[in-house]
Design a protein around this motif. Sequence first.
Motif, PDB file in Angstrom:
ATOM      1  N   THR A  69      19.091 -12.520 -37.411  1.00 51.39           N
ATOM      2  CA  THR A  69      19.354 -11.081 -37.293  1.00 51.39           C
ATOM      3  C   THR A  69      18.007 -10.418 -37.048  1.00 51.39           C
ATOM      4  O   THR A  69      17.324 -10.001 -37.975  1.00 51.39           O
ATOM      5  CB  THR A  69      20.003 -10.494 -38.573  1.00 51.39           C
ATOM      6  N   LEU A  70      17.623 -10.364 -35.792  1.00 54.89           N
ATOM      7  CA  LEU A  70      16.359  -9.735 -35.396  1.00 54.89           C
ATOM      8  C   LEU A  70      16.677  -8.501 -34.568  1.00 54.89           C
ATOM      9  O   LEU A  70      17.364  -8.594 -33.557  1.00 54.89           O
ATOM     10  CB  LEU A  70      15.502 -10.704 -34.578  1.00 54.89           C
ATOM     11  N   VAL A  71      16.183  -7.353 -35.000  1.00 59.46           N
ATOM     12  CA  VAL A  71      16.454  -6.136 -34.230  1.00 59.46           C
ATOM     13  C   VAL A  71      15.241  -5.681 -33.425  1.00 59.46           C
ATOM     14  O   VAL A  71      15.357  -4.813 -32.565  1.00 59.46           O
ATOM     15  CB  VAL A  71      16.940  -4.981 -35.142  1.00 59.46           C
ATOM     16  N   LEU A  72      14.070  -6.276 -33.689  1.00 58.82           N
ATOM     17  CA  LEU A  72      12.890  -5.950 -32.882  1.00 58.82           C
ATOM     18  C   LEU A  72      13.014  -6.673 -31.536  1.00 58.82           C
ATOM     19  O   LEU A  72      12.986  -7.901 -31.481  1.00 58.82           O
ATOM     20  CB  LEU A  72      11.610  -6.386 -33.603  1.00 58.82           C
ATOM     21  N   PRO A  73      13.171  -5.934 -30.438  1.00 63.59           N
ATOM     22  CA  PRO A  73      13.494  -6.548 -29.143  1.00 63.59           C
ATOM     23  C   PRO A  73      12.509  -7.623 -28.689  1.00 63.59           C
ATOM     24  O   PRO A  73      12.918  -8.676 -28.196  1.00 63.59           O
ATOM     25  CB  PRO A  73      13.491  -5.362 -28.174  1.00 63.59           C
ATOM     26  N   GLU A  74      11.202  -7.393 -28.875  1.00 61.99           N
ATOM     27  CA  GLU A  74      10.220  -8.346 -28.361  1.00 61.99           C
ATOM     28  C   GLU A  74      10.257  -9.675 -29.126  1.00 61.99           C
ATOM     29  O   GLU A  74      10.110 -10.752 -28.532  1.00 61.99           O
ATOM     30  CB  GLU A  74       8.806  -7.734 -28.392  1.00 61.99           C
ATOM     31  N   ILE A  75      10.505  -9.617 -30.434  1.00 63.03           N
ATOM     32  CA  ILE A  75      10.577 -10.842 -31.244  1.00 63.03           C
ATOM     33  C   ILE A  75      11.864 -11.603 -30.932  1.00 63.03           C
ATOM     34  O   ILE A  75      11.868 -12.833 -30.805  1.00 63.03           O
ATOM     35  CB  ILE A  75      10.481 -10.506 -32.752  1.00 63.03           C
ATOM     36  N   LYS A  76      12.936 -10.870 -30.790  1.00 67.06           N
ATOM     37  CA  LYS A  76      14.224 -11.489 -30.458  1.00 67.06           C
ATOM     38  C   LYS A  76      14.142 -12.194 -29.102  1.00 67.06           C
ATOM     39  O   LYS A  76      14.583 -13.339 -28.955  1.00 67.06           O
ATOM     40  CB  LYS A  76      15.306 -10.400 -30.450  1.00 67.06           C
ATOM     41  N   LYS A  77      13.564 -11.523 -28.107  1.00 71.37           N
ATOM     42  CA  LYS A  77      13.431 -12.091 -26.756  1.00 71.37           C
ATOM     43  C   LYS A  77      12.577 -13.354 -26.794  1.00 71.37           C
ATOM     44  O   LYS A  77      12.916 -14.377 -26.179  1.00 71.37           O
ATOM     45  CB  LYS A  77      12.806 -11.044 -25.832  1.00 71.37           C
ATOM     46  N   TYR A  78      11.494 -13.288 -27.548  1.00 75.79           N
ATOM     47  CA  TYR A  78      10.587 -14.436 -27.645  1.00 75.79           C
ATOM     48  C   TYR A  78      11.300 -15.631 -28.300  1.00 75.79           C
ATOM     49  O   TYR A  78      11.180 -16.772 -27.835  1.00 75.79           O
ATOM     50  CB  TYR A  78       9.347 -14.058 -28.446  1.00 75.79           C
ATOM     51  N   LYS A  89      19.513 -24.708 -30.557  1.00 78.95           N
ATOM     52  CA  LYS A  89      20.589 -23.712 -30.510  1.00 78.95           C
ATOM     53  C   LYS A  89      20.244 -22.531 -31.422  1.00 78.95           C
ATOM     54  O   LYS A  89      19.918 -22.717 -32.587  1.00 78.95           O
ATOM     55  CB  LYS A  89      21.918 -24.332 -30.960  1.00 78.95           C
ATOM     56  N   ALA A  90      20.304 -21.323 -30.861  1.00 87.55           N
ATOM     57  CA  ALA A  90      20.011 -20.107 -31.619  1.00 87.55           C
ATOM     58  C   ALA A  90      21.206 -19.161 -31.520  1.00 87.55           C
ATOM     59  O   ALA A  90      21.679 -18.858 -30.423  1.00 87.55           O
ATOM     60  CB  ALA A  90      18.756 -19.431 -31.087  1.00 87.55           C
ATOM     61  N   VAL A  91      21.705 -18.717 -32.672  1.00 88.20           N
ATOM     62  CA  VAL A  91      22.896 -17.861 -32.724  1.00 88.20           C
ATOM     63  C   VAL A  91      22.500 -16.458 -33.190  1.00 88.20           C
ATOM     64  O   VAL A  91      21.942 -16.291 -34.272  1.00 88.20           O
ATOM     65  CB  VAL A  91      23.955 -18.443 -33.694  1.00 88.20           C
ATOM     66  N   ASP A  92      22.790 -15.479 -32.344  1.00 88.86           N
ATOM     67  CA  ASP A  92      22.485 -14.079 -32.645  1.00 88.86           C
ATOM     68  C   ASP A  92      23.641 -13.505 -33.471  1.00 88.86           C
ATOM     69  O   ASP A  92      24.750 -13.317 -32.962  1.00 88.86           O
ATOM     70  CB  ASP A  92      22.315 -13.306 -31.337  1.00 88.86           C
ATOM     71  N   ILE A  93      23.398 -13.221 -34.747  1.00 86.91           N
ATOM     72  CA  ILE A  93      24.470 -12.763 -35.635  1.00 86.91           C
ATOM     73  C   ILE A  93      24.842 -11.302 -35.406  1.00 86.91           C
ATOM     74  O   ILE A  93      26.002 -10.934 -35.398  1.00 86.91           O
ATOM     75  CB  ILE A  93      24.058 -12.944 -37.128  1.00 86.91           C
ATOM     76  N   ILE A  94      23.846 -10.453 -35.204  1.00 82.60           N
ATOM     77  CA  ILE A  94      24.106  -9.016 -35.152  1.00 82.60           C
ATOM     78  C   ILE A  94      24.080  -8.432 -33.737  1.00 82.60           C
ATOM     79  O   ILE A  94      24.673  -7.390 -33.464  1.00 82.60           O
ATOM     80  CB  ILE A  94      23.099  -8.262 -36.065  1.00 82.60           C
ATOM     81  N   GLY A  95      23.408  -9.129 -32.803  1.00 87.33           N
ATOM     82  CA  GLY A  95      23.221  -8.614 -31.443  1.00 87.33           C
ATOM     83  C   GLY A  95      24.496  -8.258 -30.703  1.00 87.33           C
ATOM     84  O   GLY A  95      24.611  -7.132 -30.173  1.00 87.33           O
ATOM     85  N   PRO A  96      25.488  -9.168 -30.608  1.00 91.70           N
ATOM     86  CA  PRO A  96      26.710  -8.841 -29.854  1.00 91.70           C
ATOM     87  C   PRO A  96      27.415  -7.588 -30.365  1.00 91.70           C
ATOM     88  O   PRO A  96      27.884  -6.766 -29.584  1.00 91.70           O
ATOM     89  CB  PRO A  96      27.581 -10.092 -30.059  1.00 91.70           C
ATOM     90  N   MET A  97      27.470  -7.412 -31.685  1.00 90.79           N
ATOM     91  CA  MET A  97      28.107  -6.218 -32.235  1.00 90.79           C
ATOM     92  C   MET A  97      27.308  -4.968 -31.891  1.00 90.79           C
ATOM     93  O   MET A  97      27.867  -3.923 -31.524  1.00 90.79           O
ATOM     94  CB  MET A  97      28.243  -6.353 -33.757  1.00 90.79           C
ATOM     95  N   MET A  98      25.968  -5.047 -31.981  1.00 90.11           N
ATOM     96  CA  MET A  98      25.133  -3.900 -31.622  1.00 90.11           C
ATOM     97  C   MET A  98      25.298  -3.536 -30.156  1.00 90.11           C
ATOM     98  O   MET A  98      25.402  -2.354 -29.799  1.00 90.11           O
ATOM     99  CB  MET A  98      23.659  -4.196 -31.926  1.00 90.11           C
ATOM    100  N   ASN A  99      25.351  -4.547 -29.299  1.00 85.44           N
ATOM    101  CA  ASN A  99      25.521  -4.293 -27.860  1.00 85.44           C
ATOM    102  C   ASN A  99      26.856  -3.619 -27.576  1.00 85.44           C
ATOM    103  O   ASN A  99      26.947  -2.703 -26.760  1.00 85.44           O
ATOM    104  CB  ASN A  99      25.431  -5.609 -27.076  1.00 85.44           C
ATOM    105  N   THR A 100      27.915  -4.084 -28.242  1.00 86.25           N
ATOM    106  CA  THR A 100      29.248  -3.509 -28.035  1.00 86.25           C
ATOM    107  C   THR A 100      29.285  -2.060 -28.509  1.00 86.25           C
ATOM    108  O   THR A 100      29.816  -1.180 -27.840  1.00 86.25           O
ATOM    109  CB  THR A 100      30.313  -4.342 -28.787  1.00 86.25           C
ATOM    110  N   LEU A 101      28.699  -1.813 -29.690  1.00 92.64           N
ATOM    111  CA  LEU A 101      28.660  -0.452 -30.210  1.00 92.64           C
ATOM    112  C   LEU A 101      27.833   0.464 -29.311  1.00 92.64           C
ATOM    113  O   LEU A 101      28.192   1.621 -29.076  1.00 92.64           O
ATOM    114  CB  LEU A 101      28.072  -0.446 -31.628  1.00 92.64           C
ATOM    115  N   GLU A 102      26.726  -0.059 -28.796  1.00 92.81           N
ATOM    116  CA  GLU A 102      25.871   0.730 -27.916  1.00 92.81           C
ATOM    117  C   GLU A 102      26.627   1.174 -26.664  1.00 92.81           C
ATOM    118  O   GLU A 102      26.533   2.326 -26.230  1.00 92.81           O
ATOM    119  CB  GLU A 102      24.642  -0.087 -27.514  1.00 92.81           C
ATOM    120  N   SER A 103      27.422   0.259 -26.100  1.00 93.38           N
ATOM    121  CA  SER A 103      28.174   0.596 -24.886  1.00 93.38           C
ATOM    122  C   SER A 103      29.282   1.602 -25.183  1.00 93.38           C
ATOM    123  O   SER A 103      29.642   2.419 -24.347  1.00 93.38           O
ATOM    124  CB  SER A 103      28.770  -0.672 -24.263  1.00 93.38           C
TER     125      SER A 103
END
Length: 271
Positions: A69-78, A89-103
């Motif tokens: 659960t990384l919300v800092l964009p540069e660290i997440k991207k890295y 394998k890396a699983v983004d726990i919070i990202g998909p929900m944040m992206n959906t809410l943002e849209s």
Amino acid sequence: MTDNHNGRVVVYVISDSVGETADLVVKAAASQFQSTDIEVRRVPYVEDRETVREIVSLAKEAGAIIAFTLVLPEIKKYLLELAEESKVKAVDIIGPMMNTLESLIKKQPLQEPGLVHKLDEEYFRKIEAIEFAVKYDDGRDPRGILRADIVLIGVSRTSKTPLSQYLALKRLKVANVPIVPEVRPPEELFKVPVNKCIGLKISPEKLNHIRKERLKALGLNADANYAKLDRIKKELAYFDEVTEKIGCGVIDVSNKAVEETANLILKHYKH
């Protein structure tokens, strides 16, 4: 995806906060695989590339999964780039929900680590304040007076209890003490910093009406001494003596709603 040394499935949980959210999600998923030994290794407060490199390296060595659960964009991207290069394998726990809410909301997320944890802290502080208000309501335990953020004093039926509960929702610990001519106020009341103590004053006529209505609601005689004007004036005179001795501020609640009085108390408290 098993640890080469002991056959366990290892999951590195990493976060730029405490990592509780990802930890709970991973454990909830792991509970569906009861026959498998799954070890969760939590790494909190990940905010730099060096730590990310170390975790990806450890995960690769152990054949592990990374849940984050990384919300800092540069660290997440890295992390995502490095994990892909390392075939981890890396699983983004919070990202998909944040992206959906943002849209859906059409707003950018705050991208501030630890907001969930801050909300949890606020919630628990509120519960603690509510429990405090109940425990130290109506002067039942004078020990709470010196521990309170605010101490309310007043004669009976001046909204001390509802005010205590309302202010507790604002995360303030409030004790309240009834002022009765026949009962000496607790000594603790005179040791409280003056700015923490607030007297609740009311007009005799208003209190007379409130008490009569209260007695009627209880099915009692509205002409009882409790609601008589002479008795009320005696109580209010004693209240004036006590507040003068303490030197505390006084708010007239005669024609004020609880919320209005609470806002005045909050202003007083903040100053």
